[in-house]
Design a protein around this motif. Structure first.
Motif, PDB file in Angstrom:
ATOM      1  N   GLY A  54      -6.031   3.528 -14.481  1.00  0.00           N
ATOM      2  CA  GLY A  54      -7.015   2.511 -13.829  1.00  0.00           C
ATOM      3  C   GLY A  54      -5.811   1.444 -14.009  1.00  0.00           C
ATOM      4  N   ASN A  55      -5.238   0.995 -15.166  1.00  0.00           N
ATOM      5  CA  ASN A  55      -4.087  -0.163 -15.177  1.00  0.00           C
ATOM      6  C   ASN A  55      -3.309   0.011 -14.111  1.00  0.00           C
ATOM      7  N   THR A  56      -2.596   1.054 -13.661  1.00  0.00           N
ATOM      8  CA  THR A  56      -1.697   1.175 -12.944  1.00  0.00           C
ATOM      9  C   THR A  56      -2.015   0.961 -11.613  1.00  0.00           C
ATOM     10  N   GLN A  57      -3.366   1.552 -11.248  1.00  0.00           N
ATOM     11  CA  GLN A  57      -3.917   1.395 -10.060  1.00  0.00           C
ATOM     12  C   GLN A  57      -4.144  -0.146  -9.466  1.00  0.00           C
ATOM     13  N   ILE A  58      -4.740  -0.890 -10.439  1.00  0.00           N
ATOM     14  CA  ILE A  58      -5.076  -2.159 -10.441  1.00  0.00           C
ATOM     15  C   ILE A  58      -3.968  -3.051 -10.269  1.00  0.00           C
ATOM     16  N   THR A  59      -2.893  -2.606 -11.087  1.00  0.00           N
ATOM     17  CA  THR A  59      -1.463  -3.458 -10.795  1.00  0.00           C
ATOM     18  C   THR A  59      -0.915  -3.081  -9.387  1.00  0.00           C
ATOM     19  N   SER A  60      -1.043  -1.975  -9.189  1.00  0.00           N
ATOM     20  CA  SER A  60      -0.511  -1.581  -7.777  1.00  0.00           C
ATOM     21  C   SER A  60      -1.150  -2.462  -6.518  1.00  0.00           C
ATOM     22  N   LEU A  61      -2.452  -2.341  -6.593  1.00  0.00           N
ATOM     23  CA  LEU A  61      -3.237  -3.215  -5.607  1.00  0.00           C
ATOM     24  C   LEU A  61      -2.829  -4.766  -5.691  1.00  0.00           C
ATOM     25  N   ILE A  62      -3.077  -5.119  -6.892  1.00  0.00           N
ATOM     26  CA  ILE A  62      -2.500  -6.723  -6.898  1.00  0.00           C
ATOM     27  C   ILE A  62      -1.106  -7.159  -6.492  1.00  0.00           C
ATOM     28  N   ALA A  63      -0.011  -6.163  -6.845  1.00  0.00           N
ATOM     29  CA  ALA A  63       1.279  -6.386  -6.395  1.00  0.00           C
ATOM     30  C   ALA A  63       1.510  -6.057  -5.006  1.00  0.00           C
ATOM     31  N   ALA A  64       0.559  -5.263  -4.261  1.00  0.00           N
ATOM     32  CA  ALA A  64       0.747  -5.069  -2.872  1.00  0.00           C
ATOM     33  C   ALA A  64       0.173  -5.967  -2.118  1.00  0.00           C
ATOM     34  N   LEU A  65      -1.154  -6.641  -2.198  1.00  0.00           N
ATOM     35  CA  LEU A  65      -1.750  -7.542  -1.713  1.00  0.00           C
ATOM     36  C   LEU A  65      -1.035  -8.910  -1.971  1.00  0.00           C
ATOM     37  N   SER A  66      -0.318  -9.366  -2.963  1.00  0.00           N
ATOM     38  CA  SER A  66       0.562 -10.284  -3.178  1.00  0.00           C
ATOM     39  C   SER A  66       1.730 -10.409  -2.452  1.00  0.00           C
TER      40      SER A  66
END
Length: 431
Positions: A54-66
């Motif tokens: 879950g931590n990695t999925q959220i991090t990946s999502l935030i990094a990609a949208l940023s």
């Protein structure tokens, strides 16, 4: 109803926000879901119950949208050049994300985050690629000065400005030759357009971005800044070439044996064809290919040799198996050996026959400059233009080569690699 300047700017920014919605939705799904493939491959399970997942999925999502937001904010020109900001934007946000995770000691999966990074970049490249081939973008142009971009970029819906009035269009963009002497009324209009938030592009830079070509005939006209391309990336690129070639050769060996047998039985002659080409820094070398033509005697006449070096569509010298090898570009694979020798690269301007190169150099000023980088198996001109034979086509091809040299970078090589895959599947430019 009276529209204030602030309201006018809000209307003008509405269209870009709508166009940003699809990339946000696609990238959200890609960056959040695709990383789950990593634990599925490594452990045979989605491993959704692990905290790191879950931590990695959220991090990946935030990094990609940023990265997507940064990319859209810093992209100065539409078209090909915009792709150059994808890798830096995503590398920055994902690198920052990893740093934060390490400092805060939050558990995460490195393989999942790497998968999200690669998937997000790939999705953004594909979105940009198909967006360029979607609905025609509308641009307004000032009719004075250099206006050749109108005929060179037919994919754009060009609207001629007949008077110096800012277009009443929320999605307007204006193109003008900023080096030309415009009347005070036109200059005021361009200033008002820029102040109100409408993009105002210079024809030369926009021409490069939309066409993927750099027009330069003389040293005094160059806009390269330095005539040496990115030296740092050149060393990295050479290392990538060697590693990829060493990895591919053992894997392709069985296919090489099959092709060698087919070529041997197709017609008398050697299996490998060695053709003298002009390469890196103007040094001649023997480029290797699987033979796809009936063997012929070398012609001592210079003009005849030059004609024989040009392959035309439906050339009767090509064997039946040769046509298949050429369409799929399999005949080029022995050039991996040229890469290991340092004579070629995976990606770069295609090397020309010595006779053709000498002819082009006598006809086209500044032609020799294309030899400043290693020639490649595939290149920017090949994925945009395909096979050429006439001098006028070579002139255009040279502009593609100059564009590659000017913007010599990892993003352009990645874009060429992705488009080469499509070309192999479609047979574009085969001869």
């Amino acid at each position: 109803m009276l529209i204030t300047g602030e309201q006018d700017r809000s209307v003008r920014t509405a269209a870009p926000r709508v166009r940003l919605l699809l990339p946000v939705l696609v990238l959200s799904g890609t960056s959040y879901a695709i990383p789950l493939i990593a634990p599925l491959i490594t452990s045979g399970t989605l491993a959704g119950d692990l905290a790191s997942t879950g931590n990695t999925q959220i991090t990946s999502l935030i990094a990609a949208l940023s990265a997507l937001l940064i990319f859209h904010r810093i992209t100065a020109y539409p078209g090909t050049r915009a792709f150059g900001f994808i890798l830096p934007a995503f590398s920055t946000t994902f690198g920052l994300a990893v740093t934060i995770l390490l400092v805060s000691r939050i558990s995460y999966s490195g393989s999942m985050l790497l998968t999200g990074y690669v998937a997000s970049i790939s999705a953004t490249f594909l979105l940009g690629y198909f967006d360029r081939r979607g609905a025609r973008q509308r641009m307004y142009y000032v009719p004075s000065g250099a206006t050749g971009i109108v005929s060179d970029a037919p994919e754009i819906h060009w609207v001629k400005l007949v008077e110096p009035v800012v277009p009443d269009d929320p999605g307007a963009a204006i193109v003008a030759d900023l080096r030309s002497q415009h009347s005070p009324d036109w200059e005021r209009m361009l200033a008002r357009a820029a102040i109100s938030g409408i993009p105002v592009y210079h024809t030369k830079q926009l021409h490069e971005s939309l066409t993927g070509r750099v027009q330069i005939e003389h040293l005094s006209e160059n806009s390269f800044g330095s005539l040496l391309p990115a030296l740092g990336y050149r060393s990295v690129k050479r290392m990538i070439d060697v590693v990829v070639s060493i990895a591919l050769l053992p894997l392709l060996l069985p296919a090489f044996v099959v092709v060698a047998v087919l070529v041997h039985h197709s017609s008398p002659g050697p299996i490998l064809f060695r053709h003298r080409r002009v390469g890196y820094r103007g040094a001649p070398f023997d480029m290797l290919k699987f033979r796809t033509m009936f063997e012929r005697q070398a012609d001592p006449d210079e003009s005849a040799a030059r004609l024989n070096a040009i392959t035309t569509a439906g050339d009767d010298r090509i064997t039946r198996i040769g046509r298949v090898l050429r369409r799929l570009r399999i005949d080029e694979l022995p050039q991996l050996i040229n890469i290991l020798r340092g004579e070629m690269s995976l990606i770069g301007p295609r090397p020309e026959a010595v006779s053709l190169s000498q002819w082009y150099e006598s006809e086209l000023p500044f032609y020799t400059y294309r030899h400043i980088v290693r020639p490649g198996i595939t290149g920017w001109a090949q994925v945009n233009q395909g096979h050429v034979s006439g001098l006028d086509d070579v002139h255009v091809k040279l502009h593609y080569d100059f564009y590659y040299i000017k913007f010599f970078s990892s993003w352009l090589d990645l874009l060429i690699a992705l488009r080469t895959i499509g070309i192999i599947l479609t047979g574009f430019g085969a001869k």
